[in-house]
Design a protein around this motif. Structure first.
Motif, short mmCIF file in Angstrom:
data_model
loop_
_atom_site.label_atom_id
_atom_site.label_comp_id
_atom_site.label_asym_id
_atom_site.label_seq_id
_atom_site.Cartn_x
_atom_site.Cartn_y
_atom_site.Cartn_z
N ALA A 163 0.41 1.98 3.07
CA ALA A 163 -0.96 1.13 3.09
C ALA A 163 -2.13 1.67 3.88
CB ALA A 163 -0.53 -0.09 3.82
N LEU A 164 -1.82 2.36 4.93
CA LEU A 164 -3.07 2.95 5.50
C LEU A 164 -3.70 4.25 4.59
CD1 LEU A 164 -5.25 3.21 7.91
CD2 LEU A 164 -3.44 4.61 9.15
N ASP A 165 -2.88 4.92 4.04
CA ASP A 165 -3.25 6.17 3.21
C ASP A 165 -3.83 5.76 1.91
OD1 ASP A 165 -3.25 9.07 2.54
OD2 ASP A 165 -1.76 8.45 0.93
N MET A 166 -3.38 4.54 1.27
CA MET A 166 -3.83 3.98 0.03
C MET A 166 -5.32 3.44 0.63
SD MET A 166 -0.79 2.21 -1.74
CE MET A 166 -1.78 1.52 -3.09
N ALA A 167 -5.65 2.68 1.47
CA ALA A 167 -6.91 2.20 2.18
C ALA A 167 -7.87 3.30 2.22
CB ALA A 167 -6.54 1.45 3.24
N ILE A 168 -7.50 4.29 2.79
CA ILE A 168 -8.47 5.60 3.19
C ILE A 168 -8.79 6.23 1.94
CG2 ILE A 168 -8.77 7.57 4.19
CD1 ILE A 168 -6.97 6.54 6.70
N GLU A 169 -7.77 6.68 1.19
CA GLU A 169 -8.16 7.11 -0.21
C GLU A 169 -9.01 6.32 -1.02
OE1 GLU A 169 -4.64 8.32 -2.31
OE2 GLU A 169 -4.17 9.78 -0.99
N LEU A 170 -8.88 5.13 -1.12
CA LEU A 170 -9.72 4.00 -1.78
C LEU A 170 -11.14 4.24 -1.57
CD1 LEU A 170 -10.26 1.72 -3.82
CD2 LEU A 170 -9.79 0.40 -2.00
N ALA A 171 -11.28 4.31 -0.19
CA ALA A 171 -12.89 4.29 0.41
C ALA A 171 -13.46 6.01 0.26
CB ALA A 171 -12.79 4.15 2.01
N LEU A 172 -12.51 6.80 0.27
CA LEU A 172 -13.13 8.08 0.09
C LEU A 172 -13.25 8.47 -1.51
CD1 LEU A 172 -10.66 10.32 2.44
CD2 LEU A 172 -13.00 9.51 2.94
N GLY A 173 -12.31 7.92 -2.07
CA GLY A 173 -12.24 8.22 -3.54
C GLY A 173 -13.69 7.84 -4.20
N ASP A 225 -10.06 -5.77 -1.98
CA ASP A 225 -9.34 -7.08 -2.05
C ASP A 225 -7.91 -7.03 -2.82
OD1 ASP A 225 -11.33 -8.15 -0.22
OD2 ASP A 225 -12.27 -9.24 -1.99
N LEU A 226 -8.17 -6.28 -4.04
CA LEU A 226 -6.91 -6.24 -4.94
C LEU A 226 -5.85 -5.50 -4.38
CD1 LEU A 226 -5.79 -7.09 -7.63
CD2 LEU A 226 -6.67 -4.81 -8.63
N LEU A 227 -6.34 -4.45 -3.77
CA LEU A 227 -5.48 -3.82 -3.10
C LEU A 227 -4.93 -4.34 -1.72
CD1 LEU A 227 -3.93 -0.90 -2.16
CD2 LEU A 227 -6.00 -0.29 -0.95
N LEU A 228 -5.50 -4.89 -1.09
CA LEU A 228 -4.89 -5.93 0.20
C LEU A 228 -4.15 -7.01 -0.23
CD1 LEU A 228 -8.38 -5.97 2.16
CD2 LEU A 228 -6.05 -4.59 2.74
N ASP A 229 -4.45 -7.66 -1.54
CA ASP A 229 -3.53 -8.64 -2.03
C ASP A 229 -1.93 -7.93 -2.43
OD1 ASP A 229 -5.31 -10.54 -1.84
OD2 ASP A 229 -5.89 -10.37 -3.98
N ALA A 230 -2.21 -6.64 -3.02
CA ALA A 230 -0.89 -6.17 -3.53
C ALA A 230 0.02 -5.63 -2.06
CB ALA A 230 -1.34 -4.84 -4.13
N ILE A 231 -0.84 -5.19 -1.19
CA ILE A 231 -0.15 -4.91 0.14
C ILE A 231 0.72 -6.11 1.07
CG2 ILE A 231 -0.45 -3.96 2.54
CD1 ILE A 231 -2.72 -2.07 1.35
N GLU A 257 -11.66 -4.05 7.39
CA GLU A 257 -12.78 -3.53 7.95
C GLU A 257 -12.58 -1.59 8.22
OE1 GLU A 257 -12.95 -5.45 11.90
OE2 GLU A 257 -13.50 -7.50 10.81
N VAL A 258 -11.41 -1.17 8.30
CA VAL A 258 -11.37 0.08 8.34
C VAL A 258 -11.56 0.73 6.91
CG1 VAL A 258 -9.74 1.84 8.14
CG2 VAL A 258 -9.61 0.04 9.94
N ILE A 259 -11.31 0.00 5.92
CA ILE A 259 -11.76 0.50 4.37
C ILE A 259 -13.39 0.43 4.49
CG2 ILE A 259 -11.91 -0.09 1.97
CD1 ILE A 259 -9.08 -1.18 2.42
N ASP A 260 -14.21 -0.82 4.82
CA ASP A 260 -15.57 -0.76 4.76
C ASP A 260 -16.28 0.30 5.96
OD1 ASP A 260 -17.63 -2.31 3.78
OD2 ASP A 260 -18.05 -2.64 6.08
#
Length: 208
Positions: free
Chosen positions: A124-134, A192-198, A71-74
């Motif tokens: 995990a948090l950094d990667m999630a935020i970077e995915l959304a921003l990127g 989803d793929l990122l969250l699976d890896a985490i 939900e943070v990513i979204d």
């Protein structure tokens, strides 16, 4: 004039065109007047970002780490989609907006309480935020401006022939399908793929 009026004018100008001069013009005043309320463009941008995120509820911290992080990513993806240029502003901030800081701190606590190590929680948090921003930092046009999400997808489609001509046909057909679809669907698949890896990383920790 109130500070709220300045923030509203900044948002009306938009992050991609944001300057003290542009906001002053929007308000029909002089730049020197604005400097009585904000020190510089950075403070102006931070105030606008603070307003944007203060108007949105940070995801529930009781929902479990995976749902919370999804939900943070979204939230960040959709907020950046509504405000072109916001992703770049967040990435280059020198002054952290309090609401954004408070939200990310709550997210870190969710991850730590779920058993993440401090390193893994931060990663995990950094990667999630970077995915959304990127996603929103791509698709820049030749003039240096960045279109909205639909515009970025159209730009990617223009490069399809060069991408798919030498690609394995099994992947090429799927890529054509994806680029013609809703951009958020493909983004969600990445999330989803990122969250699976985490989740796999968390499960592999000793003692779990």
């Amino acid at each position: 004039m109130r500070r709220d009026d300045i923030v509203a004018a900044a948002l009306a100008v938009g992050f991609e065109s944001l300057t003290v001069a542009a906001v002053a013009d929007r308000l029909g005043t002089r730049r020197s007047t604005l400097y009585g309320y904000v020190a510089d463009r950075d403070e102006l941008a931070t105030a606008a970002i603070e307003h944007v995120f203060a108007s949105r509820a940070w995801p529930d911290t009781a929902a479990g780490w995976r749902r919370h992080l999804a939900e943070v990513i979204d939230l960040i993806w959709r907020t950046c989609d509504e405000h072109p240029g916001l992703a770049d502003e967040i990435s280059s901030l020198r002054i952290a907006p309090p609401t954004l800081v408070a939200g990310t701190n709550r997210s870190l606590t969710v991850l730590l309480d779920a058993g993440f190590t401090p390193d893994d929680a931060l990663l995990a948090l950094d990667m999630a935020i970077e995915l959304a921003l990127g996603y929103h930092q791509r698709g820049r046009t030749d003039t240096g401006t960045r279109p909205d999400t639909a515009g970025a997808m159209r730009r990617r489609r223009n490069h399809l022939p060069g991408l798919t001509d030498t690609m394995d046909p099994r992947a090429a057909d799927r890529l054509r399908e994806l680029l013609r679809g809703d951009p958020h669907d493909w983004f969600q698949a990445k999330a989803d793929l990122l969250l699976d890896a985490i989740a796999a990383r968390l499960k592999a920790q000793p003692g779990r």
